[in-house]
Design a protein around this motif. Structure first.
Motif, PDB file in Angstrom:
ATOM      1  N   PRO A   8      -3.748  -4.439   4.511  1.00 33.45           N
ATOM      2  CA  PRO A   8      -3.210  -3.319   5.299  1.00 33.45           C
ATOM      3  C   PRO A   8      -4.194  -2.903   6.390  1.00 33.45           C
ATOM      4  CG  PRO A   8      -3.109  -2.877   2.933  1.00 33.45           C
ATOM      5  CD  PRO A   8      -3.964  -4.076   3.105  1.00 33.45           C
ATOM      6  N   ARG A   9      -3.669  -2.385   7.480  1.00 29.60           N
ATOM      7  CA  ARG A   9      -4.514  -1.846   8.542  1.00 29.60           C
ATOM      8  C   ARG A   9      -4.556  -0.327   8.532  1.00 29.60           C
ATOM      9  NH1 ARG A   9      -6.303  -4.788  12.965  1.00 29.60           N
ATOM     10  NH2 ARG A   9      -5.837  -7.003  12.923  1.00 29.60           N
ATOM     11  N   THR A  14       4.823  -5.982  -7.144  1.00 29.77           N
ATOM     12  CA  THR A  14       6.224  -6.398  -7.088  1.00 29.77           C
ATOM     13  C   THR A  14       6.780  -6.260  -5.671  1.00 29.77           C
ATOM     14  OG1 THR A  14       6.531  -5.731  -9.402  1.00 29.77           O
ATOM     15  CG2 THR A  14       8.510  -5.990  -8.061  1.00 29.77           C
ATOM     16  N   THR A  15       6.405  -5.176  -4.999  1.00 25.59           N
ATOM     17  CA  THR A  15       6.796  -5.011  -3.594  1.00 25.59           C
ATOM     18  C   THR A  15       6.229  -6.143  -2.749  1.00 25.59           C
ATOM     19  OG1 THR A  15       6.937  -2.604  -3.758  1.00 25.59           O
ATOM     20  CG2 THR A  15       6.570  -3.526  -1.567  1.00 25.59           C
ATOM     21  N   GLY A  16       4.963  -6.474  -2.979  1.00 18.47           N
ATOM     22  CA  GLY A  16       4.346  -7.552  -2.224  1.00 18.47           C
ATOM     23  C   GLY A  16       5.035  -8.883  -2.434  1.00 18.47           C
ATOM     24  N   ALA A  54       0.827  -1.204   0.000  1.00 14.56           N
ATOM     25  CA  ALA A  54       0.000   0.000   0.000  1.00 14.56           C
ATOM     26  C   ALA A  54       0.866   1.261   0.000  1.00 14.56           C
ATOM     27  CB  ALA A  54      -0.928  -0.017   1.209  1.00 14.56           C
ATOM     28  N   TYR A  55       1.958   1.241   0.765  1.00 13.61           N
ATOM     29  CA  TYR A  55       2.830   2.408   0.827  1.00 13.61           C
ATOM     30  C   TYR A  55       3.446   2.692  -0.549  1.00 13.61           C
ATOM     31  CZ  TYR A  55       6.399   5.640   2.479  1.00 13.61           C
ATOM     32  OH  TYR A  55       7.191   6.756   2.661  1.00 13.61           O
ATOM     33  N   THR A  56       3.858   1.631  -1.230  1.00 12.60           N
ATOM     34  CA  THR A  56       4.393   1.808  -2.589  1.00 12.60           C
ATOM     35  C   THR A  56       3.357   2.462  -3.494  1.00 12.60           C
ATOM     36  OG1 THR A  56       5.862  -0.100  -2.378  1.00 12.60           O
ATOM     37  CG2 THR A  56       5.272   0.580  -4.608  1.00 12.60           C
TER      38      THR A  56
END
Length: 672
Positions: free
Chosen positions: A56-57, A190-192, A23-25
């Motif tokens: 995500p929280r 991709t981050t995940g 989520a941050y990405t």
């Protein structure tokens, strides 16, 4: 491998952290304000079968923690490392539930084996179609709601499908924004994938695979434990959308909740038929479709904030929704405004649980949020297409205190876009942005206040899309003596001779200098207003939340010469305490709903549904409108109305007027 409870919590934290990183990405790389500011997106880790086991929280929309990606995952085969797949077709697996929601999923391989998927969606500001932002109550079929992509590979073995992207860009109004958001979405997957592989390296692949099942099982056990605290029984509740089409009739969601030893059945039989408008919710009949059980997520989490938020929590529930109804439409029904109906479904769920747990559940939250989009041009003539944020209401009051102001409560906690961002990116001037005084339902614990946004446009041919306009007619109910919240207001050029009350209009053409004002609706109140402490009312008056007139009329607090008159207040409150008790004192629905249900009683609605079930889907919406109009005419002419028989009489008249209807009904009966 079997984790003990503490180890499982640690494993869960790692998985949630991976989803948070995704989520941050996305937030840091997206182009549109709707993704990077409003955060209308989801991120998930999903099992090989497609069940969400981590979300995500602190980022994104909160509706999708129980989403089942299985139908779209199984629609493709022969996954390879580097693949990223996507769809935005509501009728392909019923996972992407309107065209702007692009769902993507990516297989995560470890030593040649798929061990899970990383997935999620973003809401694109526009996907083409008949109107800017792609969504409007005026649309009547899915083909008007923008370009659709059935499940396909947008990245094939690491290679981006430029042809597919070019097709999309040719059909949308802000192509650079769309392509920027979609590439951000690919980066988030991709981050995940990277974070999942880090978890595998830490715990081992066997423990990782076993842990997924244990997370789902533990969430199920937690939700079952909560459900066992709910008294067994059957609880009925109905909730309404103001209009089922432009200038239409109230649309009803009916729910019978059955609680049986920790298992929950949600029977939506008796809800309105499939609509010739875009308020349909495409579920495909999935017995645990995430959009129908968002209300259950909120209830379970409210009763146990320690619950693991994943698909396991929904295993205790099953849903029934007849084919051809507003909650299980058949193609090509339009579905773009399904989020409006979804929040009304949530309000129906809250109403059922409020009866089961009257001391633990709050009054109704606003259950409506209008998502404003503006299509205009800047001083250089460049077309601007942007969301300027949600305008919603407050939460319901509860035994724990006042409802939170401006939170939306059950509207996925979409975030507001700062005024500075809106004015920097869109050529408008925001003239007012704040809270609406007196909008929260009066109560011992007040309903939360609504938001107001007022802005001016400067270019000709500006089009404002006000998605999900509702609650102009029916407010959010109060409970246990609390009053319903104030309804919403939508107006062009307020406080002028040209003032135009827009009601639930969702497409507004504007010219230079026009001003748009939107006020959301308030949450319902909890408990009798005269029981609210005088100090709390005084505090609300000082802050501008409650006017002095409202303080007197609703709360019995009398101001004279700028100060509270204690003697007059005590006398007025004593009169209020001895006042008449309404027949249905638990719920306060507000005058409009009470008037509507005096005509369309629960019994008459049962008869209406019985009539409509005997004809094909294509006739039902038309016949409902005909019967509503004819009953209203009878009442206006002063004719005596005989219980439920009037409904069957009206249906018989329609069969006599339309011979094709009678012949078709006979064929359906013969087949049955």
């Amino acid at each position: 491998m079997k984790f003990d409870k503490s180890e499982l919590q640690i494993f869960a934290n790692y998985c949630v952290a991976a989803a948070e990183s995704m989520a941050y990405t996305l937030v840091r790389t997206a182009h549109s304000t709707f993704v990077k500011e409003t955060e209308d997106f989801s991120c998930a880790l999903a099992s090989v079968d497609g069940l969400t086991f981590a979300s995500p929280r602190t980022f994104g929309a909160t509706w999708y923690v129980g989403l089942d990606y299985g139908p779209v995952i199984r629609s493709l085969t022969d996954y390879q490392p580097g693949d990223v797949c996507m769809t935005n077709d509501p009728y392909s697996g019923f996972v992407a539930t309107h065209t702007p929601d692009v769902v993507m999923w990516k297989p995560v391989f470890y030593e040649g084996e798929i061990i899970c998927f990383v997935a999620g969606h973003i809401h694109n500001t526009d996907m083409g179609g008949a109107v800017p932002a792609s969504l409007s109550r005026t649309l009547t079929e899915i083909h008007q709601e923008g370009i659709r992509f059935p499940p396909t590979r947008i990245v094939d073995k690491g290679e981006l499908n430029e042809t597919l992207l070019s097709w999309m860009m040719c059909n949308v109004r802000a192509p650079e924004q769309n392509i920027g958001d979609m590439k951000a979405q690919i980066a988030c997957l991709t981050t995940g994938e990277r974070r999942v592989l880090e978890i595998v390296e830490r715990f081992g692949v066997d423990a990782f695979k076993a842990g997924i099942g244990q997370l789902l099982d533990y969430s199920e056990s937690q939700s079952r434990a909560v459900a066992k605290t709910i008294p067994d029984g059957r609880y009925f509740f109905a909730e309404y959308v103001d209009e089922d089409a432009v200038g239409g009739k109230p649309m009803r969601i009916a729910l019978t909740l059955t609680v049986d030893d920790g298992l929950l059945q949600f029977d939506f039989s008796g809800s309105d038929p499939q609509l010739t408008s875009s308020l349909n919710v495409p579920t495909g009949g999935h017995p645990r479709h995430a959009l129908l059980l968002v209300g259950l997520n909120y209830v379970l989490y409210s009763l146990n904030p320690e619950i693991f938020l994943n698909a396991g929590m929904l295993r205790i529930a099953t849903c029934e929704m007849p084919v051809g109804s507003v909650l299980n439409p058949v193609e090509p029904a339009a579905v773009g405004m399904r989020s409006l109906t979804c929040v009304v479904v949530q309000a129906a769920v809250f109403g059922a649980f409020a009866q089961a747990l009257p001391d633990r559940m709050p009054a109704c939250p606003a259950s409506s949020v209008c998502l404003l989009n503006v299509k205009t041009t800047d001083t250089s003539g460049r077309t601007i297409m942007a969301s300027i944020g949600p305008v919603g209401g407050g939460a319901g009051g509860s035994s724990a205190g006042d409802g939170s102001d401006a939170s939306g409560a059950n509207m996925a906690f979409l975030r507001n876009t700062p005024v500075e961002i809106n004015e920097a990116e869109v050529p408008i001037r925001i003239q007012e942005y704040g809270l609406v005084a007196d909008s929260g339902g009066a109560g011992q614990y007040r309903g939360g206040l609504a938001i107001v946004m007022e802005f001016k446009v400067f270019a000709p041919n500006t089009l404002v899309t006000a998605r999900n306009r509702d609650r102009t007619l029916f407010g959010s109910w109060g409970i246990k003596g609390g009053r319903a919240g104030r309804t919403s207001l939508f107006v062009r050029n307020p406080r002028t001779a040209d003032q135009d009350i827009l009601g639930n209009t969702d497409l507004v053409a504007c010219q230079p200098g026009d001003v748009i004002r939107l006020e959301g609706n308030g949450g319902g109140g909890y408990g009798a207003p005269f029981r609210r402490t005088v100090e709390a009312v005084e505090r609300d008056v000082r802050r501008g939340y409650v006017s002095r007139q409202e303080a007197r009329e609703r709360y019995g607090v009398v101001y004279e010469d700028g100060r509270v008159n204690a003697a007059a207040t005590a006398a007025l409150r004593a009169d209020m305490a001895e006042g008449p008790v309404e027949a249905n004192a638990f719920f306060d629905y507000g005058p409009n709903r009470s008037a509507h249900e005096a005509v369309w009683t629960r019994e008459r609605y049962v008869a209406l549904c019985q009539c409509l079930e005997t004809v094909s889907v294509g006739w039902r919406f038309f016949l409902k409108h005909q019967m509503f109009d004819r009953l209203a005419e009878r009442i206006a002419e002063g004719e005596p109305i005989d219980g439920v028989q009037i409904v069957f009489d009206l249906f018989a008249e329609l069969k006599a007027q339309f011979p094709a209807l009678a012949a078709q009904q006979a064929r359906i009966k013969q087949v049955a």
